[in-house]
Design a protein around this motif. Sequence first.
Motif, PDB file in Angstrom:
ATOM      1  N   GLY A  41      50.509  33.423  29.462  1.00 42.20           N
ATOM      2  CA  GLY A  41      51.025  32.106  29.097  1.00 42.20           C
ATOM      3  C   GLY A  41      50.009  31.269  28.342  1.00 42.20           C
ATOM      4  O   GLY A  41      50.297  30.774  27.231  1.00 42.20           O
ATOM      5  N   PRO A  42      48.799  31.072  28.889  1.00 43.98           N
ATOM      6  CA  PRO A  42      47.804  30.318  28.139  1.00 43.98           C
ATOM      7  C   PRO A  42      47.365  31.010  26.848  1.00 43.98           C
ATOM      8  O   PRO A  42      46.986  30.344  25.886  1.00 43.98           O
ATOM      9  CB  PRO A  42      46.641  30.166  29.123  1.00 43.98           C
ATOM     10  N   THR A  43      47.443  32.338  26.782  1.00 45.68           N
ATOM     11  CA  THR A  43      47.135  33.032  25.528  1.00 45.68           C
ATOM     12  C   THR A  43      48.174  32.695  24.471  1.00 45.68           C
ATOM     13  O   THR A  43      47.840  32.391  23.317  1.00 45.68           O
ATOM     14  CB  THR A  43      47.082  34.558  25.746  1.00 45.68           C
ATOM     15  N   CYS A  44      49.444  32.720  24.842  1.00 42.11           N
ATOM     16  CA  CYS A  44      50.518  32.337  23.930  1.00 42.11           C
ATOM     17  C   CYS A  44      50.333  30.896  23.464  1.00 42.11           C
ATOM     18  O   CYS A  44      50.445  30.594  22.274  1.00 42.11           O
ATOM     19  CB  CYS A  44      51.868  32.521  24.632  1.00 42.11           C
ATOM     20  N   ALA A  45      50.033  29.996  24.395  1.00 38.76           N
ATOM     21  CA  ALA A  45      49.805  28.593  24.036  1.00 38.76           C
ATOM     22  C   ALA A  45      48.614  28.465  23.086  1.00 38.76           C
ATOM     23  O   ALA A  45      48.645  27.665  22.134  1.00 38.76           O
ATOM     24  CB  ALA A  45      49.564  27.770  25.296  1.00 38.76           C
ATOM     25  N   ASN A 159      59.673  47.698  24.136  1.00 35.64           N
ATOM     26  CA  ASN A 159      58.429  47.198  23.553  1.00 35.64           C
ATOM     27  C   ASN A 159      57.925  45.931  24.230  1.00 35.64           C
ATOM     28  O   ASN A 159      56.911  45.368  23.804  1.00 35.64           O
ATOM     29  CB  ASN A 159      58.618  46.899  22.056  1.00 35.64           C
ATOM     30  N   LEU A 160      58.598  45.480  25.266  1.00 30.19           N
ATOM     31  CA  LEU A 160      58.283  44.209  25.915  1.00 30.19           C
ATOM     32  C   LEU A 160      57.839  44.457  27.354  1.00 30.19           C
ATOM     33  O   LEU A 160      58.440  45.260  28.073  1.00 30.19           O
ATOM     34  CB  LEU A 160      59.533  43.323  25.902  1.00 30.19           C
ATOM     35  N   GLN A 161      56.784  43.761  27.773  1.00 34.09           N
ATOM     36  CA  GLN A 161      56.389  43.787  29.179  1.00 34.09           C
ATOM     37  C   GLN A 161      57.221  42.773  29.960  1.00 34.09           C
ATOM     38  O   GLN A 161      57.537  41.701  29.445  1.00 34.09           O
ATOM     39  CB  GLN A 161      54.915  43.412  29.332  1.00 34.09           C
ATOM     40  N   SER A 162      57.557  43.077  31.194  1.00 33.17           N
ATOM     41  CA  SER A 162      58.238  42.115  32.055  1.00 33.17           C
ATOM     42  C   SER A 162      57.253  41.054  32.557  1.00 33.17           C
ATOM     43  O   SER A 162      56.047  41.283  32.625  1.00 33.17           O
ATOM     44  CB  SER A 162      58.883  42.825  33.254  1.00 33.17           C
ATOM     45  N   TRP A 163      57.799  39.883  32.904  1.00 32.64           N
ATOM     46  CA  TRP A 163      57.018  38.756  33.445  1.00 32.64           C
ATOM     47  C   TRP A 163      55.885  38.421  32.472  1.00 32.64           C
ATOM     48  O   TRP A 163      54.710  38.448  32.808  1.00 32.64           O
ATOM     49  CB  TRP A 163      56.465  39.074  34.826  1.00 32.64           C
ATOM     50  N   HIS A 164      56.269  38.057  31.263  1.00 31.59           N
ATOM     51  CA  HIS A 164      55.283  38.018  30.178  1.00 31.59           C
ATOM     52  C   HIS A 164      55.677  36.979  29.130  1.00 31.59           C
ATOM     53  O   HIS A 164      56.863  36.774  28.846  1.00 31.59           O
ATOM     54  CB  HIS A 164      55.239  39.407  29.540  1.00 31.59           C
ATOM     55  N   TRP A 165      54.650  36.312  28.567  1.00 33.03           N
ATOM     56  CA  TRP A 165      54.803  35.421  27.414  1.00 33.03           C
ATOM     57  C   TRP A 165      54.280  36.123  26.164  1.00 33.03           C
ATOM     58  O   TRP A 165      53.214  36.741  26.181  1.00 33.03           O
ATOM     59  CB  TRP A 165      53.971  34.149  27.600  1.00 33.03           C
ATOM     60  N   VAL A 166      55.027  36.003  25.056  1.00 35.32           N
ATOM     61  CA  VAL A 166      54.568  36.455  23.749  1.00 35.32           C
ATOM     62  C   VAL A 166      54.857  35.345  22.737  1.00 35.32           C
ATOM     63  O   VAL A 166      55.571  34.383  23.031  1.00 35.32           O
ATOM     64  CB  VAL A 166      55.232  37.782  23.307  1.00 35.32           C
ATOM     65  N   THR A 181      59.313  39.317  15.271  1.00 35.23           N
ATOM     66  CA  THR A 181      57.931  39.792  15.207  1.00 35.23           C
ATOM     67  C   THR A 181      57.087  38.890  16.085  1.00 35.23           C
ATOM     68  O   THR A 181      57.179  37.659  15.974  1.00 35.23           O
ATOM     69  CB  THR A 181      57.407  39.751  13.764  1.00 35.23           C
ATOM     70  N   VAL A 182      56.299  39.481  16.965  1.00 32.86           N
ATOM     71  CA  VAL A 182      55.535  38.691  17.926  1.00 32.86           C
ATOM     72  C   VAL A 182      54.076  39.113  17.933  1.00 32.86           C
ATOM     73  O   VAL A 182      53.720  40.234  17.556  1.00 32.86           O
ATOM     74  CB  VAL A 182      56.106  38.822  19.362  1.00 32.86           C
ATOM     75  N   SER A 183      53.245  38.181  18.383  1.00 34.66           N
ATOM     76  CA  SER A 183      51.866  38.497  18.762  1.00 34.66           C
ATOM     77  C   SER A 183      51.860  38.786  20.253  1.00 34.66           C
ATOM     78  O   SER A 183      52.296  37.961  21.058  1.00 34.66           O
ATOM     79  CB  SER A 183      50.941  37.318  18.451  1.00 34.66           C
ATOM     80  N   ASP A 184      51.349  39.964  20.610  1.00 33.00           N
ATOM     81  CA  ASP A 184      51.263  40.365  22.018  1.00 33.00           C
ATOM     82  C   ASP A 184      49.993  41.180  22.199  1.00 33.00           C
ATOM     83  O   ASP A 184      49.816  42.226  21.567  1.00 33.00           O
ATOM     84  CB  ASP A 184      52.489  41.190  22.414  1.00 33.00           C
ATOM     85  N   GLU A 185      49.090  40.690  23.032  1.00 33.01           N
ATOM     86  CA  GLU A 185      47.833  41.381  23.316  1.00 33.01           C
ATOM     87  C   GLU A 185      47.028  41.671  22.047  1.00 33.01           C
ATOM     88  O   GLU A 185      46.429  42.734  21.883  1.00 33.01           O
ATOM     89  CB  GLU A 185      48.097  42.688  24.077  1.00 33.01           C
TER      90      GLU A 185
END
Length: 230
Positions: A41-45, A159-166, A181-185
């Motif tokens: 969550g804070p990474t997405c923010a 392609n999506l992790q559960s309980w996760h913000w992207v 299209t998302v930024s993830d990790e």
Amino acid sequence: MELSISHPALLSIADKDPGRSFFGGAQEWYSTDWSRRAGCGPTCASNILAYLSLSHPALLPLYGYGSMDRADFSRHMEDVYPHLTPGRAGLNRVELFSDGVAAYAAERGIMLESHTLALPGRMTRGRPAVSQLAEFIKAGLKSDCPVGFLNLHRGREKNLQSWHWVTIVAAEFEEDRLLVTVSDEGQQIKLDMRLWYLTTPMRGALAYFSENPASYQQVDAGNPKDGKTP
């Protein structure tokens, strides 16, 4: 129809290895075990706030560093984290996310307006249609803000992790698909939002931010053009 934030390259983060780069931050860059485990969550923010700072001159204070390399961006993530500290269940409600982003901005003298859309699980009566997700994402991207996306269960979207913000940075709007299209990790990946929404048994949320017009009204009130005090 395709839409994107205006300058996606602004989210490119250089590594100390000249041959390596990232797209947005990665929660593994946090300094503690819990923040690395629960810090999506804070990474997405952090992604959203950095982009707003770099692309909107009035929002420059939202990112306090001189470069977009991994070291500086990691410091930015640590600055954001106290305002969006995950609890035992992470940041599992959209208001925890939006309130934290607004508080971080306010600390830096910036008023942001939060735009959120709660997404109930597929068995919920009166659930919004997929078209409402599409319109919300369109609005965020047209305002030139990445869109935060929370899901608590990935459904059939592998392609999506559960309980996760992207962080959504672009979307393709088709009649039977909604590809984002998302930024993830620290990576750029594509997700089928329509597939997720039609198959997830649990809730999720979307959020983006814009400059709050009230901030300009306050400046005008404090600096009247006629030279008179209010």
